[in-house]
Motif scaffolding. Structure first.
Motif, PDB file in Angstrom:
ATOM      1  N   GLN A 112       0.808  -1.208   0.000  1.00  0.00           N
ATOM      2  CA  GLN A 112       0.000   0.000   0.000  1.00  0.00           C
ATOM      3  C   GLN A 112       0.842   1.259   0.000  1.00  0.00           C
ATOM      4  OE1 GLN A 112      -0.722  -2.754   1.637  1.00  0.00           O
ATOM      5  NE2 GLN A 112      -2.899  -3.001   1.974  1.00  0.00           N
ATOM      6  N   ILE A 113       2.043   1.213   0.555  1.00  0.00           N
ATOM      7  CA  ILE A 113       2.834   2.444   0.636  1.00  0.00           C
ATOM      8  C   ILE A 113       4.089   2.391  -0.224  1.00  0.00           C
ATOM      9  CG2 ILE A 113       1.986   3.048   2.919  1.00  0.00           C
ATOM     10  CD1 ILE A 113       4.507   1.914   4.130  1.00  0.00           C
ATOM     11  N   LYS A 114       4.409   1.241  -0.795  1.00  0.00           N
ATOM     12  CA  LYS A 114       5.529   1.203  -1.730  1.00  0.00           C
ATOM     13  C   LYS A 114       5.214   2.081  -2.926  1.00  0.00           C
ATOM     14  CE  LYS A 114       7.668  -3.310  -0.896  1.00  0.00           C
ATOM     15  NZ  LYS A 114       7.911  -4.637  -1.478  1.00  0.00           N
ATOM     16  N   GLY A 115       6.211   2.856  -3.374  1.00  0.00           N
ATOM     17  CA  GLY A 115       6.022   3.686  -4.545  1.00  0.00           C
ATOM     18  C   GLY A 115       5.311   4.990  -4.254  1.00  0.00           C
ATOM     19  N   ASN A 116       4.966   5.231  -2.973  1.00  0.00           N
ATOM     20  CA  ASN A 116       4.289   6.456  -2.603  1.00  0.00           C
ATOM     21  C   ASN A 116       5.269   7.618  -2.611  1.00  0.00           C
ATOM     22  OD1 ASN A 116       2.843   8.512  -1.164  1.00  0.00           O
ATOM     23  ND2 ASN A 116       1.514   6.908  -0.368  1.00  0.00           N
ATOM     24  N   MET A 117       4.962   8.672  -3.382  1.00  0.00           N
ATOM     25  CA  MET A 117       5.853   9.821  -3.500  1.00  0.00           C
ATOM     26  C   MET A 117       5.286  11.067  -2.821  1.00  0.00           C
ATOM     27  SD  MET A 117       7.638   9.497  -7.249  1.00  0.00           S
ATOM     28  CE  MET A 117       6.179   9.259  -8.258  1.00  0.00           C
ATOM     29  N   VAL A 118       4.397  10.861  -1.865  1.00  0.00           N
ATOM     30  CA  VAL A 118       3.774  12.002  -1.183  1.00  0.00           C
ATOM     31  C   VAL A 118       4.428  12.291   0.162  1.00  0.00           C
ATOM     32  CG1 VAL A 118       1.576  11.573  -2.334  1.00  0.00           C
ATOM     33  CG2 VAL A 118       1.987  10.579  -0.080  1.00  0.00           C
ATOM     34  N   THR A 119       5.437  11.505   0.532  1.00  0.00           N
ATOM     35  CA  THR A 119       6.175  11.751   1.771  1.00  0.00           C
ATOM     36  C   THR A 119       7.671  11.604   1.497  1.00  0.00           C
ATOM     37  OG1 THR A 119       6.024   9.409   2.420  1.00  0.00           O
ATOM     38  CG2 THR A 119       4.296  10.888   3.232  1.00  0.00           C
ATOM     39  N   GLY A 120       8.476  12.072   2.410  1.00  0.00           N
ATOM     40  CA  GLY A 120       9.926  11.907   2.289  1.00  0.00           C
ATOM     41  C   GLY A 120      10.568  12.949   1.409  1.00  0.00           C
ATOM     42  N   ASN A 121      11.836  12.742   1.112  1.00  0.00           N
ATOM     43  CA  ASN A 121      12.630  13.689   0.329  1.00  0.00           C
ATOM     44  C   ASN A 121      12.227  13.645  -1.144  1.00  0.00           C
ATOM     45  OD1 ASN A 121      14.870  14.662  -1.332  1.00  0.00           O
ATOM     46  ND2 ASN A 121      15.973  14.844   0.605  1.00  0.00           N
ATOM     47  N   PRO A 122      11.743  14.768  -1.717  1.00  0.00           N
ATOM     48  CA  PRO A 122      11.315  14.759  -3.121  1.00  0.00           C
ATOM     49  C   PRO A 122      12.438  14.409  -4.095  1.00  0.00           C
ATOM     50  CG  PRO A 122      10.476  16.707  -1.991  1.00  0.00           C
ATOM     51  CD  PRO A 122      11.468  16.066  -1.065  1.00  0.00           C
ATOM     52  N   THR A 123      13.642  14.893  -3.819  1.00  0.00           N
ATOM     53  CA  THR A 123      14.769  14.616  -4.719  1.00  0.00           C
ATOM     54  C   THR A 123      15.060  13.128  -4.782  1.00  0.00           C
ATOM     55  OG1 THR A 123      15.765  16.769  -4.200  1.00  0.00           O
ATOM     56  CG2 THR A 123      17.199  15.102  -5.187  1.00  0.00           C
ATOM     57  N   LYS A 124      15.132  12.499  -3.620  1.00  0.00           N
ATOM     58  CA  LYS A 124      15.402  11.061  -3.558  1.00  0.00           C
ATOM     59  C   LYS A 124      14.297  10.270  -4.248  1.00  0.00           C
ATOM     60  CE  LYS A 124      16.437   7.345  -0.269  1.00  0.00           C
ATOM     61  NZ  LYS A 124      16.597   6.986   1.168  1.00  0.00           N
ATOM     62  N   ALA A 125      13.043  10.669  -3.995  1.00  0.00           N
ATOM     63  CA  ALA A 125      11.905   9.953  -4.586  1.00  0.00           C
ATOM     64  C   ALA A 125      11.924  10.065  -6.111  1.00  0.00           C
ATOM     65  CB  ALA A 125      10.606  10.499  -4.031  1.00  0.00           C
ATOM     66  N   LEU A 126      12.186  11.260  -6.615  1.00  0.00           N
ATOM     67  CA  LEU A 126      12.160  11.479  -8.054  1.00  0.00           C
ATOM     68  C   LEU A 126      13.323  10.794  -8.769  1.00  0.00           C
ATOM     69  CD1 LEU A 126      10.948  15.179  -8.125  1.00  0.00           C
ATOM     70  CD2 LEU A 126       9.858  13.266  -9.323  1.00  0.00           C
ATOM     71  N   ILE A 127      14.506  10.879  -8.183  1.00  0.00           N
ATOM     72  CA  ILE A 127      15.664  10.233  -8.803  1.00  0.00           C
ATOM     73  C   ILE A 127      15.483   8.717  -8.797  1.00  0.00           C
ATOM     74  CG2 ILE A 127      18.135   9.762  -8.554  1.00  0.00           C
ATOM     75  CD1 ILE A 127      18.495  12.626  -7.595  1.00  0.00           C
ATOM     76  N   GLY A 128      15.032   8.176  -7.655  1.00  0.00           N
ATOM     77  CA  GLY A 128      14.817   6.735  -7.557  1.00  0.00           C
ATOM     78  C   GLY A 128      13.762   6.230  -8.515  1.00  0.00           C
ATOM     79  N   ASN A 175       4.001   2.270 -13.306  1.00  0.00           N
ATOM     80  CA  ASN A 175       4.546   3.595 -13.014  1.00  0.00           C
ATOM     81  C   ASN A 175       3.594   4.419 -12.161  1.00  0.00           C
ATOM     82  OD1 ASN A 175       6.966   3.213 -14.435  1.00  0.00           O
ATOM     83  ND2 ASN A 175       6.069   3.892 -16.370  1.00  0.00           N
ATOM     84  N   ALA A 176       2.291   4.286 -12.413  1.00  0.00           N
ATOM     85  CA  ALA A 176       1.302   5.019 -11.621  1.00  0.00           C
ATOM     86  C   ALA A 176       1.358   4.610 -10.155  1.00  0.00           C
ATOM     87  CB  ALA A 176      -0.102   4.769 -12.171  1.00  0.00           C
ATOM     88  N   LEU A 177       1.728   3.359  -9.910  1.00  0.00           N
ATOM     89  CA  LEU A 177       1.849   2.854  -8.540  1.00  0.00           C
ATOM     90  C   LEU A 177       3.239   3.113  -7.954  1.00  0.00           C
ATOM     91  CD1 LEU A 177       0.037  -0.596  -8.991  1.00  0.00           C
ATOM     92  CD2 LEU A 177      -0.929   1.576  -8.232  1.00  0.00           C
ATOM     93  N   GLY A 178       4.042   3.890  -8.687  1.00  0.00           N
ATOM     94  CA  GLY A 178       5.370   4.250  -8.198  1.00  0.00           C
ATOM     95  C   GLY A 178       6.407   3.161  -8.378  1.00  0.00           C
ATOM     96  N   ASP A 179       6.103   2.156  -9.182  1.00  0.00           N
ATOM     97  CA  ASP A 179       7.023   1.045  -9.408  1.00  0.00           C
ATOM     98  C   ASP A 179       7.556   1.129 -10.833  1.00  0.00           C
ATOM     99  OD1 ASP A 179       8.410  -1.302  -9.677  1.00  0.00           O
ATOM    100  OD2 ASP A 179       6.771  -2.626  -9.067  1.00  0.00           O
ATOM    101  N   SER A 180       8.717   1.730 -11.006  1.00  0.00           N
ATOM    102  CA  SER A 180       9.315   1.850 -12.339  1.00  0.00           C
ATOM    103  C   SER A 180      10.372   0.783 -12.579  1.00  0.00           C
ATOM    104  CB  SER A 180       9.942   3.239 -12.506  1.00  0.00           C
ATOM    105  OG  SER A 180      10.894   3.490 -11.483  1.00  0.00           O
TER     106      SER A 180
END
Length: 448
Positions: free
Chosen positions: A4-20, A160-165
């Motif tokens: 449920q929370i894997k791939g969630n980009m609404v918390t944490g460091n935006p730079t890390k989330a986007l690069i990852g 990708n929509a689920l944050g899994d690229s």
């Protein structure tokens, strides 16, 4: 960590989330372009210049249908991303099921349509007679397997929509290597020519689509929810509202290619071979910037769903820096080595003129890659926010400028206006998208 929370980009460091999130997308798209390039290298060197030109003449038409497939997947993913960010997981599963059923039917229709109209389009484009037969054969086989390509793009967009690229990357790597192996077997060993390239692509995409479906179903089973619907017309309408402008935008890109291709075709197969080789390099060079724009779209959609607009500004700035930096690095590489890259596709002893045409195109267009990257990121924000009218406006203006310049000046410049038309279109699209971002109307858009 739960699904449920894997791939969630609404918390944490935006730079890390986007690069990852972006890096696997870049790698996956590069693999996709890599096997497209290998198709051309194998055909150009094993079969010859005319065979490469035949594949190039087919590309503008096949890419029109590919862009429809990509636009459909991306459009549906915006709604799925927003539902995922809002943690409305039952609705999210319903949206995924609805999207897949609708896409299956749509892809079958487009496959039949492609088989019916592709030769007519080739005649309208003025495809040279000496390559018409091979080009027609390539497209006929291609459209037989179009359903696989369409579904694979849908599966990748949902991941990708689920944050899994990462999973789409694995499937693309497998598909690319399989495609190259089949290319070598069908073309170099069995001497199947252009038809061998088409069959290799069909088989590789079919297997990848099947594997993607299996793994997506496993992923969805791990997300614990109450019962969900297999089909929901209300959610379908929401996805259509986003998907149609995205399909139009993606199709506009390919319509532009078709129109530009028509202008290029009349300059003969030598010009076409050089242009085809250059655009193959061009397509792989812009992959990282396109991936950053798609990452921005998913990031914005999730944060819009979670009602965290303050994170969007941070993400936008990060993506701008990433995209511009990548564009400048690639421009430097291609400016000095463009001729060597184009030479990979053609025999230097017999295709010197074609190589010179392709190298000149690359050395000019690459200087403006940074601008294309900035445009993609800005458009990604609008798409993620479901601000589709402005998103579509940017694309229409981009196309109008590119095509108008090409047709107005093609004869005067001997066809070389194409190297300036693209940057001019990018500049106009960027200006419009940046204006809308700072005007702020996109913040008020709602889709779920």
């Amino acid at each position: 960590m739960s699904e449920q929370i894997k791939g969630n980009m609404v918390t944490g460091n935006p730079t890390k989330a986007l690069i990852g999130f972006t890096l696997p997308m870049v790698a996956g798209n590069l693999f996709q372009q890599f096997y497209n390039i290998m198709d051309s290298i194998i055909v150009g060197n094993v079969v010859g210049e005319e065979a490469l030109a035949a594949v190039g003449a087919s590309t503008a038409i096949t890419m029109l249908f590919v862009m429809v497939a990509m636009g459909t997947g991306i459009g549906c993913s915006v709604v799925i991303s927003q539902l995922f960010g809002a943690k409305k997981l039952e609705k999210m599963k319903t949206a995924i099921s609805t999207a897949l059923l609708s896409i299956l039917g749509f892809s079958i229709f487009l496959s039949i349509l492609g088989l019916m109209i592709n030769q007519g389009l080739m005649h309208l484009m003025g495809t040279p007679k000496n390559i018409f037969k091979d080009a027609a054969k390539y497209m006929q086989i291609y459209f037989f397997g179009f359903v696989f390509l369409f579904l694979y793009n849908a599966f990748s967009a949902i991941f990708n929509a689920l944050g899994d690229s990462k999973k789409p990357l694995v499937f693309l790597m497998f598909s690319s290597l399989l495609n190259i192996g089949l290319d070598l077997y069908f073309v170099a060993k069995l001497n199947m020519g252009v038809a061998g390239v088409a069959w290799a692509t069909l088989i590789a995409q079919g297997i990848s689509a099947l594997l993607s479906f299996v793994f997506l179903m496993q992923k969805l089973k791990q997300i614990e929810t109450d019962k969900y619907k297999r089909f929901d017309s209300t959610l379908l309408k929401s996805m259509v509202k986003v998907a149609i402008p995205t399909i139009v935008q993606q199709s506009i890109v390919s319509v532009g290619m078709l129109l530009v291709q028509s202008a290029v075709n009349r300059f003969g197969s030598t010009f076409l071979a050089g242009y085809t080789a250059a655009t193959k390099i061009d397509n792989i060079a812009i992959v990282p910037m396109v991936a950053v724009g798609n990452a921005a779209s998913t990031y914005v959609a999730q944060n819009m769903g979670a009602k965290k607009p303050e994170r969007i500004r941070q993400g936008y700035q990060i993506c701008l820096v990433m995209s511009a930096g990548i564009g400048l690095i690639i421009a430097i590489i291609l400016y000095f080595t463009g001729r060597e890259f184009v030479g990979l596709f053609l025999d230097s002893s017999s295709s010197g003129e074609a190589i010179s045409i392709g190298a000149k195109y690359l050395s000019t267009v690459s200087l403006f890659y940074f601008m294309m990257g900035l445009m993609n990121v800005s458009n990604g924000v609008l798409r993620g926010a479901a601000d589709m009218k402005w998103f579509l406006c940017c694309s229409l203006c981009n196309l109008t400028v590119r095509v108008s310049l090409t047709y107005a000046l093609a004869d005067i410049t001997g066809g070389m206006i194409i190297m300036w038309a693209n940057p001019a279109g990018w500049a106009v699209g960027l200006i419009i998208a940046v204006f809308r971002y700072f005007q702020g109307g996109w913040k008020e858009k709602k889709i779920i």
